[in-house]
Design a protein around this motif. Structure first.
Motif, short mmCIF file in Angstrom:
data_model
loop_
_atom_site.label_atom_id
_atom_site.label_comp_id
_atom_site.label_asym_id
_atom_site.label_seq_id
_atom_site.Cartn_x
_atom_site.Cartn_y
_atom_site.Cartn_z
N PRO A 46 1.29 -1.33 0.22
CA PRO A 46 -0.11 0.07 0.39
C PRO A 46 0.93 1.41 -0.17
N LYS A 47 0.46 2.11 -0.23
CA LYS A 47 0.76 3.56 -0.58
C LYS A 47 0.19 4.40 -0.26
N GLU A 49 1.04 9.20 0.31
CA GLU A 49 1.68 10.22 0.50
C GLU A 49 0.97 11.28 1.32
N VAL A 116 7.48 8.38 -1.88
CA VAL A 116 6.95 7.76 -2.01
C VAL A 116 7.90 6.21 -1.67
N LEU A 150 2.48 8.46 -7.01
CA LEU A 150 1.49 6.90 -6.71
C LEU A 150 1.14 6.17 -7.64
N LYS A 151 1.08 6.72 -9.04
CA LYS A 151 1.30 5.19 -9.93
C LYS A 151 1.91 4.69 -9.59
N GLN A 156 -3.34 -0.77 -2.35
CA GLN A 156 -4.09 0.58 -2.25
C GLN A 156 -3.73 2.13 -1.67
N ARG A 157 -4.16 3.19 -2.21
CA ARG A 157 -2.73 4.27 -2.31
C ARG A 157 -4.42 5.07 -1.98
N ARG A 158 -3.11 5.82 -1.92
CA ARG A 158 -4.55 7.06 -0.55
C ARG A 158 -3.44 8.23 -0.33
N LEU A 188 -7.41 5.40 -6.67
CA LEU A 188 -6.97 6.19 -5.43
C LEU A 188 -7.73 7.26 -4.83
N THR A 236 -4.86 2.00 5.02
CA THR A 236 -4.74 2.50 3.71
C THR A 236 -3.58 0.64 3.69
#
Length: 428
Positions: A46-47, A49, A116, A150-151, A156-158, A188, A236
């Motif tokens: 999961p990422k 930012e 990231v 975040l690409k 999961q991306r948030r 996202l 996340t």
């Protein structure tokens, strides 16, 4: 007398052991047998930012006796100490470097402070410590850049946006930027936190969050900021199903064929979109759809999920209506296909139509369309297609029977024990 007492104790122990053994056997019988599985694949990391406003207004000293910037730094340091080890985290700033009055320059002032990736807590804290309130509030450009950061990957991306004011770089509307991000189908989520926000800031941050399925939080104290950011980062890290982006067609003949899974799409106001699912004889199709109101819409609306044959004959439908009390409206349907004869196992193509009756004022933008989430599952159906999943229990009717039998046996055993205790009491 002593012999009688010993006999009673032995009898009680035997009865207790027998009851325990019976309950254990019943539990073993009701417990599902673990299915064998192949070698598990490592899930995508999961990422997150954290996007922080470092504009000049962050100098204001109105959060727990300290400046907004100091409160943010304190919260960040505590959050960084608690980030789960499998979360890849980055930090982006907006308004941190340009102190001048040139709007064109100020509206490009966004910087990736910490890339990231796997978190080095010492390095991240050092980077945050250098921040000084400086310039403008380019929320729209910062969101665009954060989405690019975040690409990649399917975890999961948030984005967690923390600001004390509204965007100062119009006409690039950050709410429209959020809708564009959602329309890309990259799943996202943008969560927004407003530090002592005014009414305009609240409206803008709420719109940004709603456009991507995120949340908005008003922050008054340092502990609130810390706890909320930590909660979002921790959320996340939890593994959830990620919808697959798809695009429905204007008619069933050209619609995409969907396998069991979770899908996302976008649908304009009062639009119809079609999808196809293959259902074999003896299987049951289960489908559900949710449409979100990510912008201001009229109060009365509805959603329709309709299953039909390729020739247009309706099989079953599900519909739901709303009146403005919720941001999401959902409905579903089930269709069990009869078992075929001895040789014919050809699947039937079922057309799924998703329609909505949303409307809005002329000033509301219709692009991109409303967010749609479609869940499709195909399971073994009941033995008789007219028996709708065995009175709603699917293939789990045997579990109900087992539970009823367990209750009956438990009642008989308890009644026998009670009668035995009364008999012993009367004897002595």
């Amino acid at each position: 007398m002593i012999t009688t007492t010993i006999t009673r104790r032995i009898t009680r122990r035997r009865l207790a052991a027998g009851v325990c053994g019976l309950l254990a056997a019943m539990a073993m019988a009701l417990s599902p047998t673990p299915a064998s599985a192949g070698e598990p694949t490592a899930p995508a990391a999961p990422k997150v930012e954290l996007t922080l406003d470092v504009s000049g207004s962050m100098r204001a000293r109105d959060i727990d006796g300290q400046s907004r910037m100091a409160a943010a730094k304190q919260a960040f340091n505590e959050v960084l100490d608690a980030v789960p080890k499998d979360v890849q985290l980055g930090i982006r700033t907006l308004g941190a470097t340009y102190p001048g009055d040139d709007r064109k320059v100020g509206c490009t002032d966004t910087k990736l402070l910490y890339p990231v990736g796997p978190l080095d807590r010492t390095e991240a804290k050092t980077a945050v410590a250098t921040l000084v309130p400086t310039g403008w509030t380019p929320i729209g450009p910062a969101l665009q850049a954060a989405a690019q950061d975040l690409k990649g990957g399917d975890g999961q991306r948030r984005i967690v946006l923390i600001t004390d004011g509204e965007d100062t770089c119009q006409p690039l509307d950050p709410c429209q930027v959020a809708r564009d991000i959602a329309a890309q189908g990259i799943h996202l989520t943008v969560d927004t936190l407003g530090l002592l926000p005014d009414a305009k800031t609240r409206r803008q941050l709420s719109c940004i969050a709603e456009a991507t399925g995120g949340t908005y939080t008003s922050v008054q104290h340092t502990t609130q900021l810390r706890d909320r950011v930590h909660q979002l980062v921790d959320r996340t890290a939890r593994r959830t199903a990620t919808p697959v982006a798809t695009q429905g067609a204007a008619q069933c003949a050209t619609a995409p064929v969907l396998k069991p899974g979770l899908y996302s799409d976008r649908e304009k106001f009062a639009e119809h979109r079609w999808y196809r699912v293959d259902v074999k004889p003896g299987q049951e199709l289960r489908a559900a759809v949710s449409v979100g109101a990510d912008r201001a819409v009229d109060n009365d609306y509805g959603v329709l999920l309709r299953a039909s044959t390729m020739h247009g004959r309706e099989i079953v439908r599900g519909a739901e209506a709303g009146d403005g009390r919720t941001d999401v409206i959902s409905t579903g349907l089930r269709y069990a296909k009869a078992r075929a004869g001895s040789s014919d196992g050809t699947p039937e193509t079922v057309c799924l139509q998703v329609s909505n009756s949303f409307s809005a004022a002329p000033s509301v933008k219709t692009e991109p369309g409303l967010p749609v989430e479609l869940a499709v599952d195909v399971v073994d159906g009941p033995h008789d297609a007219s028996d709708v999943a065995s009175f709603g229990l699917g293939r789990g009717w045997w579990l109900l029977g087992a539970l009823a039998l367990a209750g009956l046996l438990g009642g008989l055993v308890w009644g026998w024990i009670s009668r035995w205790r009364i008999t012993v009491w009367r004897t002595n």
